[in-house]
Design a protein around this motif. Sequence first.
Motif, mmCIF file in Angstrom:
data_model
loop_
_atom_site.group_PDB
_atom_site.id
_atom_site.type_symbol
_atom_site.label_atom_id
_atom_site.label_comp_id
_atom_site.label_asym_id
_atom_site.label_seq_id
_atom_site.Cartn_x
_atom_site.Cartn_y
_atom_site.Cartn_z
ATOM 1 N N THR A 238 0.808 -1.217 0.000
ATOM 2 C CA THR A 238 0.000 0.000 0.000
ATOM 3 C C THR A 238 0.846 1.274 0.000
ATOM 4 O OG1 THR A 238 -0.195 -0.082 2.423
ATOM 5 C CG2 THR A 238 -1.965 -1.114 1.122
ATOM 6 N N ARG A 239 1.893 1.334 0.839
ATOM 7 C CA ARG A 239 2.705 2.541 0.949
ATOM 8 C C ARG A 239 4.191 2.196 1.000
ATOM 9 N NH1 ARG A 239 -1.698 3.911 -0.126
ATOM 10 N NH2 ARG A 239 -2.984 5.559 0.809
ATOM 11 N N PRO A 240 4.725 1.570 -0.048
ATOM 12 C CA PRO A 240 6.145 1.189 -0.007
ATOM 13 C C PRO A 240 7.094 2.378 0.082
ATOM 14 C CG PRO A 240 5.251 0.936 -2.230
ATOM 15 C CD PRO A 240 4.081 1.191 -1.329
ATOM 16 N N GLN A 241 6.715 3.500 -0.514
ATOM 17 C CA GLN A 241 7.618 4.646 -0.493
ATOM 18 C C GLN A 241 7.796 5.186 0.922
ATOM 19 O OE1 GLN A 241 9.229 5.398 -3.183
ATOM 20 N NE2 GLN A 241 10.324 7.226 -2.540
ATOM 21 N N SER A 242 6.702 5.246 1.670
ATOM 22 C CA SER A 242 6.789 5.753 3.049
ATOM 23 C C SER A 242 7.737 4.896 3.878
ATOM 24 C CB SER A 242 5.400 5.773 3.693
ATOM 25 O OG SER A 242 4.536 6.649 2.999
ATOM 26 N N LEU A 243 7.640 3.606 3.720
ATOM 27 C CA LEU A 243 8.511 2.685 4.447
ATOM 28 C C LEU A 243 9.948 2.801 3.976
ATOM 29 C CD1 LEU A 243 8.883 0.139 6.289
ATOM 30 C CD2 LEU A 243 8.382 -1.216 4.244
ATOM 31 N N GLY A 244 10.123 3.022 2.684
ATOM 32 C CA GLY A 244 11.445 2.973 2.086
ATOM 33 C C GLY A 244 12.428 3.974 2.641
ATOM 34 N N TYR A 245 11.965 5.130 3.091
ATOM 35 C CA TYR A 245 12.895 6.129 3.613
ATOM 36 C C TYR A 245 13.694 5.569 4.786
ATOM 37 C CZ TYR A 245 10.093 9.269 0.759
ATOM 38 O OH TYR A 245 9.435 9.847 -0.290
ATOM 39 N N GLY A 246 13.029 4.922 5.699
ATOM 40 C CA GLY A 246 13.719 4.355 6.854
ATOM 41 C C GLY A 246 14.620 3.200 6.489
ATOM 42 N N LEU A 247 14.169 2.341 5.566
ATOM 43 C CA LEU A 247 14.957 1.169 5.198
ATOM 44 C C LEU A 247 16.221 1.535 4.438
ATOM 45 C CD1 LEU A 247 12.180 -1.359 4.079
ATOM 46 C CD2 LEU A 247 13.180 -1.023 6.349
ATOM 47 N N VAL A 248 16.161 2.602 3.643
ATOM 48 C CA VAL A 248 17.326 3.026 2.867
ATOM 49 C C VAL A 248 18.281 3.867 3.715
ATOM 50 C CG1 VAL A 248 18.055 4.455 0.897
ATOM 51 C CG2 VAL A 248 16.137 2.875 0.659
ATOM 52 N N ASP A 249 17.772 4.559 4.721
ATOM 53 C CA ASP A 249 18.588 5.487 5.513
ATOM 54 C C ASP A 249 19.210 4.836 6.734
ATOM 55 O OD1 ASP A 249 19.468 8.304 6.058
ATOM 56 O OD2 ASP A 249 18.311 7.955 7.890
#
Length: 374
Positions: A238-249
């Motif tokens: 549903t919201r992969p982009q929102s999650l992605g910030y934390g996973l990439v940072d």
Amino acid sequence: MTAVVPFNLAIAQSQIDDLNQRIDMARWPEPECVADWSQGTPLAVLRDLAGYWRGGYDWRRCEAQLNALGQFKTAIQGLDIHFLHVRSPRKDAVPLVITHGWPGSVIEFMGVIEALANPPAGELAFHVVAPSLPGFGFSGKPAETGWGVPRIAMAWAELMQRLGYDRWVAQGGDWGSAVTTAIGVIRPAGCLGIHLNMPIGRPEPEDLVNPSPAEQKALAALKHYQDWDSGYSTQQRTRPQSLGYGLVDSPIGLAGWILEKMWAWTDNSGSPYDALSRDQILDNLMLYWLPGTGASSARLYWESFAAFAPVEITLPVAVSAFPKEILPTPRKWAERSFKNLVHWGEMDKGGHFAAWEQPEALVAELRKAFALMV
């Protein structure tokens, strides 16, 4: 645009230094309020893994192993696809494309490639092709929508053709199961059959009336998944982009997100390290951390979560059912979709990551299954 070029990993030391600095500067939460994994990855377990990641883990070992196997890239439909390619010395070897899932990578296959390519005399041999899914590992990250399971399946068929293989077989679990199932549906030229270690099946209303022991197990697992284990997929689809910030940072955020699945989805006695070593887990994490694929890998759920649904296949299908699979499918359910089921193996142990957890057992199953198709 169709060139296949060697790919050699040589990660800059500055990237390793940056990782170490981020681990050193991590801002940790308070401990969980329970004495188990029911609230997620326990603080003490993650701090221990992070300490080893920072002070004991050797990325250069993994980097050298990947380079020694043979890595390549080629552009398919405008996207760079990274893959391992290990040719067997045997002239009668069968080309095999084997596909990982989330939160895995080609690291899952490190324990099976050599055995598949160089078997004992008299056993089936394979030329092994192990691609990184789009948005995973060192493959390109799609910049537009549309890179879902059917497109990946067609890309794999194009890859096998580009490598000069006109007769080949396919295998997969997790997203690899969805892609391999799609290959079975599409029936691309040259594909002789498929093997799955996570077949997709669903109950019919009559199955709920008087379920067999296998169906009871499957129904209980489905309820557990829906109640307690599907939050990650809901967020990612549903919201992969929102999650992605934390996973990439944050390496700690990434490790906490993925390590819990290594506990929940492996056949273990309470610890993920019963099934996988710390080095294996960190090798896999590095294929998410170094290329920064926390968001791009999660987007596959947004693209194709509906691909995990039963579909009819007439191509030969083989299945290996591991006892701790997260969503087990009874043979009765699978036979409704797989009209040419040539092999069904009930395994004694192992979980969701078949090649990673039980490499010898999976290799034996692939030899047995594909011998019926070639």
